[in-house]
Design an enzyme around this catalytic site. Structure first.
Site, PDB file in Angstrom:
ATOM      1  N   GLY A  88     -21.434   7.111  20.953  1.00 32.72           N
ATOM      2  CA  GLY A  88     -22.622   6.928  21.769  1.00 32.72           C
ATOM      3  C   GLY A  88     -23.764   6.407  20.914  1.00 32.72           C
TER       4      GLY A  88
ATOM      5  N   ARG B 107     -23.214   6.234   7.184  1.00 30.74           N
ATOM      6  CA  ARG B 107     -23.772   6.057   8.525  1.00 30.74           C
ATOM      7  C   ARG B 107     -23.336   7.218   9.409  1.00 30.74           C
ATOM      8  NH1 ARG B 107     -21.652   4.375  13.169  1.00 30.74           N
ATOM      9  NH2 ARG B 107     -19.679   3.902  12.140  1.00 30.74           N
TER      10      ARG B 107
ATOM     11  N   HIS C 217     -14.307   0.676   7.744  1.00 31.09           N
ATOM     12  CA  HIS C 217     -14.838   0.897   9.084  1.00 31.09           C
ATOM     13  C   HIS C 217     -16.201   0.252   9.306  1.00 31.09           C
ATOM     14  CE1 HIS C 217     -14.807   2.730  12.904  1.00 31.09           C
ATOM     15  NE2 HIS C 217     -15.831   3.524  12.673  1.00 31.09           N
ATOM     16  N   HIS C 218     -17.114   0.434   8.365  1.00 25.87           N
ATOM     17  CA  HIS C 218     -18.483  -0.061   8.583  1.00 25.87           C
ATOM     18  C   HIS C 218     -19.069  -0.468   7.241  1.00 25.87           C
ATOM     19  CE1 HIS C 218     -22.241  -0.084  11.058  1.00 25.87           C
ATOM     20  NE2 HIS C 218     -22.798   0.001   9.870  1.00 25.87           N
TER      21      HIS C 218
ATOM     22  N   ASN D 160     -17.819  -6.055  16.570  1.00 29.31           N
ATOM     23  CA  ASN D 160     -17.499  -4.668  16.225  1.00 29.31           C
ATOM     24  C   ASN D 160     -18.099  -3.685  17.216  1.00 29.31           C
ATOM     25  OD1 ASN D 160     -15.875  -4.694  14.024  1.00 29.31           O
ATOM     26  ND2 ASN D 160     -17.458  -4.160  12.536  1.00 29.31           N
TER      27      ASN D 160
ATOM     28  N   HIS E 182     -12.906   4.975   7.381  1.00 31.43           N
ATOM     29  CA  HIS E 182     -12.536   5.910   8.441  1.00 31.43           C
ATOM     30  C   HIS E 182     -11.250   6.569   7.988  1.00 31.43           C
ATOM     31  CE1 HIS E 182     -11.394   7.668  12.201  1.00 31.43           C
ATOM     32  NE2 HIS E 182     -12.564   7.345  12.714  1.00 31.43           N
TER      33      HIS E 182
ATOM     34  N   GLU F  42     -21.576 -17.779  19.390  1.00 33.59           N
ATOM     35  CA  GLU F  42     -20.566 -16.767  19.052  1.00 33.59           C
ATOM     36  C   GLU F  42     -19.324 -17.483  18.547  1.00 33.59           C
ATOM     37  OE1 GLU F  42     -20.051 -13.329  18.743  1.00 33.59           O
ATOM     38  OE2 GLU F  42     -18.147 -14.172  18.058  1.00 33.59           O
TER      39      GLU F  42
ATOM     40  N   ARG G 233     -16.690  11.449   7.259  1.00 38.92           N
ATOM     41  CA  ARG G 233     -15.623  10.471   7.084  1.00 38.92           C
ATOM     42  C   ARG G 233     -15.356  10.168   5.616  1.00 38.92           C
ATOM     43  NH1 ARG G 233     -17.595   6.367  11.875  1.00 38.92           N
ATOM     44  NH2 ARG G 233     -16.689   7.587  13.554  1.00 38.92           N
TER      45      ARG G 233
ATOM     46  N   ARG H  21      -8.695  15.079  15.886  1.00 36.91           N
ATOM     47  CA  ARG H  21      -9.004  16.222  15.027  1.00 36.91           C
ATOM     48  C   ARG H  21      -9.981  17.162  15.720  1.00 36.91           C
ATOM     49  NH1 ARG H  21     -11.404  13.282  10.461  1.00 36.91           N
ATOM     50  NH2 ARG H  21     -11.142  11.496  11.839  1.00 36.91           N
TER      51      ARG H  21
ATOM     52  N   GLU I 160     -11.468  10.228  16.111  1.00 40.27           N
ATOM     53  CA  GLU I 160     -11.878  11.518  15.567  1.00 40.27           C
ATOM     54  C   GLU I 160     -11.613  12.660  16.555  1.00 40.27           C
ATOM     55  OE1 GLU I 160     -15.558  10.282  13.917  1.00 40.27           O
ATOM     56  OE2 GLU I 160     -14.474  10.525  12.046  1.00 40.27           O
TER      57      GLU I 160
HETATM   58  P1  ADP Z   1     -23.646  -5.905  15.603  1.00 42.99           P
HETATM   59  O1  ADP Z   1     -23.060  -4.555  15.853  1.00 42.99           O
HETATM   60  O2  ADP Z   1     -24.557  -5.946  14.453  1.00 42.99           O
HETATM   61  O3  ADP Z   1     -24.183  -6.549  16.827  1.00 42.99           O
HETATM   62  P2  ADP Z   1     -21.063  -7.097  15.936  1.00 42.99           P
HETATM   63  O4  ADP Z   1     -19.945  -7.072  14.982  1.00 42.99           O
HETATM   64  O5  ADP Z   1     -20.953  -6.265  17.168  1.00 42.99           O
HETATM   65  O6  ADP Z   1     -22.387  -6.768  15.132  1.00 42.99           O
HETATM   66  O7  ADP Z   1     -21.332  -8.579  16.432  1.00 42.99           O
HETATM   67  C1  ADP Z   1     -21.462  -9.643  15.556  1.00 42.99           C
HETATM   68  C2  ADP Z   1     -20.955 -10.889  16.253  1.00 42.99           C
HETATM   69  O8  ADP Z   1     -21.296 -12.039  15.516  1.00 42.99           O
HETATM   70  C3  ADP Z   1     -19.439 -10.897  16.404  1.00 42.99           C
HETATM   71  O9  ADP Z   1     -19.105 -11.127  17.743  1.00 42.99           O
HETATM   72  C4  ADP Z   1     -19.008 -12.032  15.486  1.00 42.99           C
HETATM   73  O10 ADP Z   1     -17.838 -12.683  15.934  1.00 42.99           O
HETATM   74  C5  ADP Z   1     -20.207 -12.946  15.527  1.00 42.99           C
HETATM   75  N1  ADP Z   1     -20.326 -13.838  14.377  1.00 42.99           N
HETATM   76  C6  ADP Z   1     -20.107 -13.536  13.080  1.00 42.99           C
HETATM   77  N2  ADP Z   1     -20.346 -14.597  12.299  1.00 42.99           N
HETATM   78  C7  ADP Z   1     -20.730 -15.616  13.115  1.00 42.99           C
HETATM   79  C8  ADP Z   1     -21.100 -16.982  12.907  1.00 42.99           C
HETATM   80  N3  ADP Z   1     -21.109 -17.511  11.693  1.00 42.99           N
HETATM   81  N4  ADP Z   1     -21.425 -17.730  13.977  1.00 42.99           N
HETATM   82  C9  ADP Z   1     -21.398 -17.204  15.227  1.00 42.99           C
HETATM   83  N5  ADP Z   1     -21.043 -15.927  15.479  1.00 42.99           N
HETATM   84  C10 ADP Z   1     -20.723 -15.131  14.450  1.00 42.99           C
END
Ligand code: ADP
Length: 681
Positions: free
Chosen positions: A283, A655, A615-616, A276, A475, A268, A512, A491, A488
């Site tokens: 949910g 989405r 947003h996404h 995200n 968003h 990570e 959205r 609203r 949301e």
């Molecule tokens: P998903 O909803 O698809 O699981 P998230 O945004 O919740 O996506 O999680 C993706 C995670 O991957 C984030 O915590 C982000 O910091 C991490 N991340 C993104 N790029 C890298 C990378 N190059 N190496 C390690 N972690 C990464």
């Protein structure tokens, strides 16, 4: 070249040749001085380079060996170690010690030294000991700190920021105290994504240290002097699967892999997990679940798939959508087994029935799942390698063979047979957004800072195909100065949107993309969300907006209008018309049918200026129903799997709320299963 420079720096460091300090402390040479000891004269010979005391020889033949003699024998070394003459006297040999210290001081002065500076460098007498307190405004509310200092050390920092989000401001609250103590100055790097809270903490600690008599520039200088470039070690690791990213998809995959006893490493790049996923509020959509059955809700896989296709303007990959719908009920069962039950079912936009599953207490699903997943991983003894960013996929003989990654103090080559990309989307990479959607250049983002599209770039570099990459969801209600998303529910509970002219311009509860487009068509491309005290009293989320100063408030509609530079009579008429529409349950103007349970008549009245925010990102790496990454030639890339927002195809052109969480849990699990099956081959 960079490597060579690092090597040279290491060698210089080992030889004591390198210092980051620009100004010399001494004129190099050997200096002598004398002082009166207990038994007679004590002579010192001090050798200095530009920036350090390298030797102190002391001759005091007339001193008693067991007293003054001890000072003669030991103080030279102590002074070299401390790099200041002001070291502790040898107890019982005060006179000799004082004589030695005085003589060394004299010699160093002759060498051009500023003794105060040496003391400061040695960390002496930086503060007036005591405990000092200060407060500053964080992201969610006030942050209070208490700093305890001795003469030359920050001995403890406690930070309280109860209003901060655990995964963002909360990380700053949890980590910055330690970072400041280690650096010995408040001026440390903030936690990325938690700038407001980091800045608040840094300024409160600065204030407290100033109250303790510290000279912050001096603290910075001390840190700079110690700030040699870190030379990262090269390390090689071996494992079965590398999971890149510890958001929802990555952690779901990691739990699966650990439960199956497969060897893996999860990376990570941020100092915290969650990505995200922590931002998901509603949910998880799922059909034919035991919860739906228990609650008498009729639903079907076919209906779920059809709703998702229609919501995505039929741009979605129908096979991926079918898999999402088919596997959704068992994903809910699996969540039950790891203590992440989502029993509360309600309605969400674009669904034909009650399908969105939330935690029992109605809390936001994202933080709930991230907490449960992380707790499960900890319970299973899995350590997420935090602050470690995957930078490149390794390919050998046309197959994935691992990743290259960079951690805080090492550069890794991780050899593995399979890699799962779970790196999330690219909503926080504004360059990438501008590349694929020039029209969105400059739009603010609600995304977590790690959502920079790394997985997409790494996969593309090994030949992966991308799908729907230009499909980006906005968003409609994002406060622009803080990028804070106004949920949301505001609203949904009855708020309206008005433009600078004081008029409504849309059914506020359309999808959205439609509401965002309507806002962008207004003068200035923004709007105000208007609500009243009754709505505030019934929606917890509002407090955060108020404490952060996002709201404008007044006791009358006219007063509110004046503050917003809107014509008071027009806004009053708009509110009167809306309240009449609520009373009649008929919005003749824009055909709104939901969020009309309460009118807006209880003073004070509130407004927040909002505009759309990114947003996404719905597009991404192309996968098949086994979460295998597909190449531009249409074939699976051996050993490469992907799940979650990094992929494209599941959501098509739009989405539906509840489908991001479904995507990460379902495809996170599939990616783990497929990677494990591939390992077993
Ligand atoms: P998903 O909803 O698809 O699981 P998230 O945004 O919740 O996506 O999680 C993706 C995670 O991957 C984030 O915590 C982000 O910091 C991490 N991340 C993104 N790029 C890298 C990378 N190059 N190496 C390690 N972690 C990464």
């Amino acid at each position: 070249m960079k490597k060579l420079l690092s090597l040279v720096l290491t060698l210089m460091l080992l030889c004591g040749l390198y210092t980051a300090s620009a100004e010399p402390l001494f004129t190099p040479g050997t200096y002598e001085a004398e002082a009166q000891g207990f038994g007679g004269t004590v002579k010192v010979v001090v050798t200095v380079t530009e920036d350090s005391i390298v030797d102190v020889s002391i001759v005091g033949d007339a001193e008693t060996p067991t007293l003054g003699g001890v000072a003669v024998a030991t103080l030279g070394e102590a002074i070299v170690k401390a790099q200041t003459p002001n070291v502790d006297a040898v107890s019982g040999a005060t006179v000799t010690s004082t004589a030695i210290i005085a003589a060394v001081t004299e010699a160093l002065k002759a060498a051009g030294a500023d003794i105060d500076k040496l003391d400061a460098k040695a960390g002496k007498k930086l503060f007036t000991p005591g405990t000092y307190e200060a407060e500053a405004q964080g992201f969610g509310g006030p942050v209070t700190i208490s700093v305890t200092v001795s003469e030359n050390e920050i001995t403890s920092i406690s930070i309280t920021g109860e209003f901060e989000t655990p995964t963002l401001g909360g990380v700053a609250v949890a980590t910055l105290g330690g970072a400041i103590m280690e650096a010995r100055t408040p001026n440390v790097d903030g936690v990325s994504g938690a700038t407001v809270t980091s800045t608040a903490i840094i300024s409160a600690v600065t204030e407290a240290l100033k109250a303790a008599g510290a000279d912050i520039d001096q603290l910075d200088e001390l840190r700079t002097d110690q700030g040699l470039e870190v030379v990262k070690e090269e390390k090689s690791l071996e494992t079965g699967i590398v999971i890149v990213g510890a958001g929802g998809a990555g952690m779901a995959a990691a739990i699966m892999a650990r439960q199956a006893g497969v060897d893996f490493i999860i990376l990570e790049k941020m100092p915290y997990v969650g990505g995200n996923t922590t931002k998901a509020t509603g949910g998880m959509n799922a059909a034919e679940t035991h919860y739906q059955k228990e609650q008498g809700i009729e639903d079907s896989v076919e209906l779920f798939a059809a709703d998702t296709m229609a919501g995505g303007h039929n741009l979605n990959d129908p096979e991926l959508v079918q898999t999402l719908a088919e596997k959704s009920a068992e994903a809910i069962d699996w969540l039950d087994t790891i203590g992440a039950e989502l029993p509360k079912i309600s309605f969400s936009g674009g669904a034909s029935t009650n399908r969105i599953h939330a935690p029992a207490d109605g809390s936001a699903v994202g933080n709930f799942l991230v907490d449960k997943f992380y707790a499960k991983l900890s319970e299973l003894g899995v350590e997420v390698m935090l602050n470690t960013q995957a930078t490149e996929l390794i390919v050998e003989d046309g197959k994935i063979a691992g990743v290259k990654a960079e951690g805080p103090d090492a550069l890794y080559t991780i050899n593995s047979k399979a890699v799962i990309l779970a790196t999330g989307g690219f909503g926080a990479n504004l360059d990438m957004i501008a590349e694929y959607r020039p029209d969105l250049r400059g739009t603010v983002t609600t995304n977590a800072p790690g959502a920079t599209g790394d997985g997409i770039v790494m996969a593309q570099a090994v030949g992966a195909a991308l799908v729907d990459i230009e499909q980006i969801q906005l968003h409609p209600t994002v406060e622009q100065t803080t990028s804070m998303l106004i949920t949301e529910s505001v609203r949904g509970d009855g708020a309206i949107l008005v433009n600078q002219g004081g008029k409504r311009f849309t059914n506020e509860l359309l999808t959205r993309d439609a509401v965002s487009a309507a806002e962008l068509a207004q003068e200035g491309q923004y709007a105000y969300i208007i609500f009243d005290q009754h709505l505030r009293d019934n929606l917890k989320a509002i407090e955060k907006y108020v404490t952060n100063g996002l709201t404008v408030q007044a006791d009358t509609i006219e007063g509110l209008a004046e503050q917003l530079n809107i014509d008071p009579a027009t806004l009053a008429q708009t509110l009167a018309d809306w309240n009449a529409a609520v009373a009649a349950q008929n919005d003749a103007e824009f055909g709104r049918t939901t969020g009309m349970n309460a009118d807006l008549t209880v003073a004070p009245y509130y407004a927040i200026q909002i505009a759309p925010g990114i947003h996404h990102t719905m597009g991404g790496v192309k996968i098949n129903t086994s979460a295998e990454v597909i190449s531009t030639e249409g074939q699976p890339i051996p050993g490469l799997f992907a799940a979650g927002e990094v992929t494209g195809g599941v959501h098509g052109g739009n989405r539906l709320g509840g489908n991001a969480v479904a995507d990460i849990v379902i495809f996170g699990r599939i990616a783990a299963e497929s990677a494990m099956a591939y390992l077993a081959k």
